[in-house]
Design an enzyme around this catalytic site. Structure first.
Site, PDB file in Angstrom:
ATOM      1  N   ASN A 141      31.439 113.734  21.188  1.00  0.00           N
ATOM      2  CA  ASN A 141      31.375 112.534  22.215  1.00  0.00           C
ATOM      3  C   ASN A 141      31.434 112.992  23.488  1.00  0.00           C
ATOM      4  OD1 ASN A 141      34.163 112.729  22.285  1.00  0.00           O
ATOM      5  ND2 ASN A 141      34.322 110.553  21.266  1.00  0.00           N
ATOM      6  N   ARG A 280      43.124 109.598  28.797  1.00  0.00           N
ATOM      7  CA  ARG A 280      44.064 108.834  28.009  1.00  0.00           C
ATOM      8  C   ARG A 280      44.975 108.061  29.026  1.00  0.00           C
ATOM      9  NH1 ARG A 280      41.173 109.352  24.602  1.00  0.00           N
ATOM     10  NH2 ARG A 280      41.705 110.458  22.488  1.00  0.00           N
ATOM     11  N   GLN A 309      47.011 100.666  22.652  1.00  0.00           N
ATOM     12  CA  GLN A 309      45.614 100.308  22.447  1.00  0.00           C
ATOM     13  C   GLN A 309      45.701  99.532  20.960  1.00  0.00           C
ATOM     14  OE1 GLN A 309      42.943 103.399  24.675  1.00  0.00           O
ATOM     15  NE2 GLN A 309      42.267 103.119  22.506  1.00  0.00           N
ATOM     16  N   HIS A 328      38.370 100.463  24.811  1.00  0.00           N
ATOM     17  CA  HIS A 328      37.919 102.113  24.717  1.00  0.00           C
ATOM     18  C   HIS A 328      36.626 102.217  24.120  1.00  0.00           C
ATOM     19  CE1 HIS A 328      39.805 106.160  23.265  1.00  0.00           C
ATOM     20  NE2 HIS A 328      38.873 106.262  23.773  1.00  0.00           N
TER      21      HIS A 328
HETATM   22  P1  NAD Z   1      38.369 120.108  26.258  1.00  0.00           P
HETATM   23  O1  NAD Z   1      39.693 120.651  25.385  1.00  0.00           O
HETATM   24  O2  NAD Z   1      37.233 120.803  25.962  1.00  0.00           O
HETATM   25  O3  NAD Z   1      39.047 120.265  27.724  1.00  0.00           O
HETATM   26  C1  NAD Z   1      40.189 120.029  28.189  1.00  0.00           C
HETATM   27  C2  NAD Z   1      40.696 120.988  29.614  1.00  0.00           C
HETATM   28  O4  NAD Z   1      41.774 120.485  30.028  1.00  0.00           O
HETATM   29  C3  NAD Z   1      40.699 122.351  29.135  1.00  0.00           C
HETATM   30  O5  NAD Z   1      39.727 123.067  30.011  1.00  0.00           O
HETATM   31  C4  NAD Z   1      42.206 122.540  29.457  1.00  0.00           C
HETATM   32  O6  NAD Z   1      42.346 123.839  29.895  1.00  0.00           O
HETATM   33  C5  NAD Z   1      42.553 121.424  30.352  1.00  0.00           C
HETATM   34  N1  NAD Z   1      43.879 121.300  30.432  1.00  0.00           N
HETATM   35  C6  NAD Z   1      44.758 120.932  29.490  1.00  0.00           C
HETATM   36  N2  NAD Z   1      45.859 120.583  30.071  1.00  0.00           N
HETATM   37  C7  NAD Z   1      46.077 121.124  31.120  1.00  0.00           C
HETATM   38  C8  NAD Z   1      47.105 120.921  32.131  1.00  0.00           C
HETATM   39  N3  NAD Z   1      48.272 120.768  31.950  1.00  0.00           N
HETATM   40  N4  NAD Z   1      46.624 121.116  33.508  1.00  0.00           N
HETATM   41  C9  NAD Z   1      45.377 121.566  33.672  1.00  0.00           C
HETATM   42  N5  NAD Z   1      44.507 121.655  32.849  1.00  0.00           N
HETATM   43  C10 NAD Z   1      44.557 121.411  31.543  1.00  0.00           C
HETATM   44  O7  NAD Z   1      38.585 118.706  26.042  1.00  0.00           O
HETATM   45  P2  NAD Z   1      37.206 117.566  26.175  1.00  0.00           P
HETATM   46  O8  NAD Z   1      36.492 117.337  25.220  1.00  0.00           O
HETATM   47  O9  NAD Z   1      36.825 117.710  27.721  1.00  0.00           O
HETATM   48  O10 NAD Z   1      38.216 116.166  26.196  1.00  0.00           O
HETATM   49  C11 NAD Z   1      39.273 116.042  27.159  1.00  0.00           C
HETATM   50  C12 NAD Z   1      39.813 114.684  26.637  1.00  0.00           C
HETATM   51  O11 NAD Z   1      39.243 113.581  27.039  1.00  0.00           O
HETATM   52  C13 NAD Z   1      40.465 114.661  25.314  1.00  0.00           C
HETATM   53  O12 NAD Z   1      41.679 115.248  24.827  1.00  0.00           O
HETATM   54  C14 NAD Z   1      40.594 113.110  25.035  1.00  0.00           C
HETATM   55  O13 NAD Z   1      41.840 112.653  25.562  1.00  0.00           O
HETATM   56  C15 NAD Z   1      39.651 112.434  26.169  1.00  0.00           C
HETATM   57  N6  NAD Z   1      38.518 112.040  25.424  1.00  0.00           N
HETATM   58  C16 NAD Z   1      38.470 110.660  25.655  1.00  0.00           C
HETATM   59  C17 NAD Z   1      37.090 109.889  24.966  1.00  0.00           C
HETATM   60  C18 NAD Z   1      36.895 108.605  25.134  1.00  0.00           C
HETATM   61  O14 NAD Z   1      36.254 107.837  24.498  1.00  0.00           O
HETATM   62  N7  NAD Z   1      37.473 108.013  26.366  1.00  0.00           N
HETATM   63  C19 NAD Z   1      36.424 110.604  24.095  1.00  0.00           C
HETATM   64  C20 NAD Z   1      36.670 112.038  24.040  1.00  0.00           C
HETATM   65  C21 NAD Z   1      37.630 112.581  24.781  1.00  0.00           C
END
Ligand code: NAD
Length: 374
Positions: A141, A280, A309, A328
């Site tokens: 997503n 989040r 939530q 959400h």
């Molecule tokens: P991803 O794993 O592709 O990317 C996450 C990025 O964050 C990575 O590049 C990682 O290196 C970086 N990261 C993690 N911890 C870090 C830190 N402490 N400092 C700096 N960088 C850090 O994940 P994604 O697919 O891009 O999704 C990210 C987040 O978005 C998910 O984990 C989820 O919580 C959230 N999300 C929300 C929805 C929604 O409906 N609102 C849907 C999908 C994902």
């Protein structure tokens, strides 16, 4: 979009239960929100009524499939059914909070699948200790969320919400909107986290003629990808924040990112900057955000994720000034549902056949957490 002609009356069962199960079969427990009358649309797969559309398939293989929306408290259906379930399917949109205590009571549990992206509702360390497998439908997503982030940035910067509210209430007051409305062109935008969603949002923002597109991430994207996206890496988060007119959060919720946007960090942002967080809710401090919106330290805050939530009726983010908050929703469009449902079914199929999942889907495997959760 079609409406299912044969959909049974919207009598809502929060739980479907079947008593028989064939030898060697698994009990699969799904936790989804109830969609009530909206479940009539057969494309709406991610609700308790339509249960990802995998009931017939699972039952044809002799498995038992129980679904519920009742997830809170020790007497919930979730607690009762989890006791002997082998596989748990949850979504971040109606998160079943799988604590260490709940895991301890789940004697048969082998696999926890997140239908979507983001598994912080599960105590991942406890799952790792128990040797359980946790997986997500990685990437399913991310475009849905990136599109929504562009929307939320514009809603805030253009001060859209008060104008919309005004006309709905019969009003007409241009001044009340435009005294706090800007263009995005020539502004600096930064993303905290440049993984899948972070990169998708930068790709989309490239067309807005920004002054600078910045990112902060533990990993560099490399010169070629940075050129493609028109972005620049900042190695110090606070320095990046001091430059940005808009900041978007795109990291998972981890021990490192919980409360990252607290009072001190928000104070390091440019006065009046906007913060968008679809990652989040708990990455931002609830009270600090509310107070910053009230004081004008934040020009506005928008997102679809909350520290609990469903959010309580008295949650301050519902009522704070200059908010672009919703339930959400960003990652669960009907298109996204199609993708994360297909990905969930694929993983279940592989699990039954003792085959590995696509590597990027593993969040906890053989006692280890995926790198993005460390
Ligand atoms: P991803 O794993 O592709 O990317 C996450 C990025 O964050 C990575 O590049 C990682 O290196 C970086 N990261 C993690 N911890 C870090 C830190 N402490 N400092 C700096 N960088 C850090 O994940 P994604 O697919 O891009 O999704 C990210 C987040 O978005 C998910 O984990 C989820 O919580 C959230 N999300 C929300 C929805 C929604 O409906 N609102 C849907 C999908 C994902």
């Amino acid at each position: 979009m079609q409406i299912h002609p044969n959909f049974a009356s919207p009598c809502i069962l929060s739980r479907y239960s079947y008593s028989s199960s064939a030898e060697g079969s698994k009990k699969i427990l799904g936790v989804f929100f109830a969609a009530h009358e909206y479940a009539k649309n057969p494309e709406f797969l991610g609700c308790v009524e339509n249960a990802l559309g995998i009931r017939e398939w699972l039952e044809s293989k002799g498995h038992k499939y129980v679904v519920t929306s009742d997830k809170e408290g020790p007497n919930s259906e979730l607690d009762k059914e989890l006791a002997d379930a082998h596989i748990l399917i949850t979504t971040p949109f109606h998160p079943a909070y799988i604590t260490k205590e709940r895991l301890a009571k789940a004697k048969n549990l082998e696999l926890l699948v997140t239908a979507g992206v983001g598994s912080d509702h599960i105590d991942l360390h406890a799952a790792a200790e128990k040797g359980l497998t946790v997986s997500e439908v990685t990437g399913s997503n991310v475009t849905s969320v990136a599109e929504d982030e562009v929307l939320r940035v514009l809603v805030l910067v253009r001060n859209f919400a008060p104008g919309w509210k005004q006309v709905n209430e019969g009003g007409w007051n241009v001044a009340a909107v435009v005294h706090h409305a800007y263009d995005l062109i020539d502004r600096t935008v930064g993303t905290v986290g440049a993984g899948r969603i972070g990169q998708e949002v930068m790709k989309r923002l490239k067309g807005f003629g920004l002054k600078e597109m910045l990112y902060f991430d533990r990993n560099s994207l490399g010169a070629e990808r940075e050129k493609e996206l028109g972005c620049k890496r900042e190695e110090d988060l606070d320095i990046m924040l001091s430059k940005c007119d808009v900041v978007i959060v795109n990291t998972p919720l981890t021990d490192q990112t919980r409360g990252l946007f607290d009072k001190e960090r928000i104070a390091k942002m440019k006065k009046g900057a906007y913060l968008v967080n679809n990652a989040r809710g708990a990455i931002a401090d609830t009270i600090a955000v509310k107070e910053a919106c009230e004081s004008g330290q934040l020009g506005g805050y928008g997102g679809d994720v909350w520290n609990q939530q469903p959010a309580g009726k008295d949650h301050p983010w519902r009522y704070m000034p200059n908010n672009a908050m919703t339930p959400h929703i960003s990652g669960t469009t009907l298109d996204a549902q199609k993708r994360f449902t297909a990905g969930t079914k694929d993983m279940l199929d592989r699990w039954f056949k003792h085959q590995a999942f696509p590597e990027q889907n593993y969040i906890v495997r053989e006692g280890n957490l995926a790198s993005q959760y460390l």
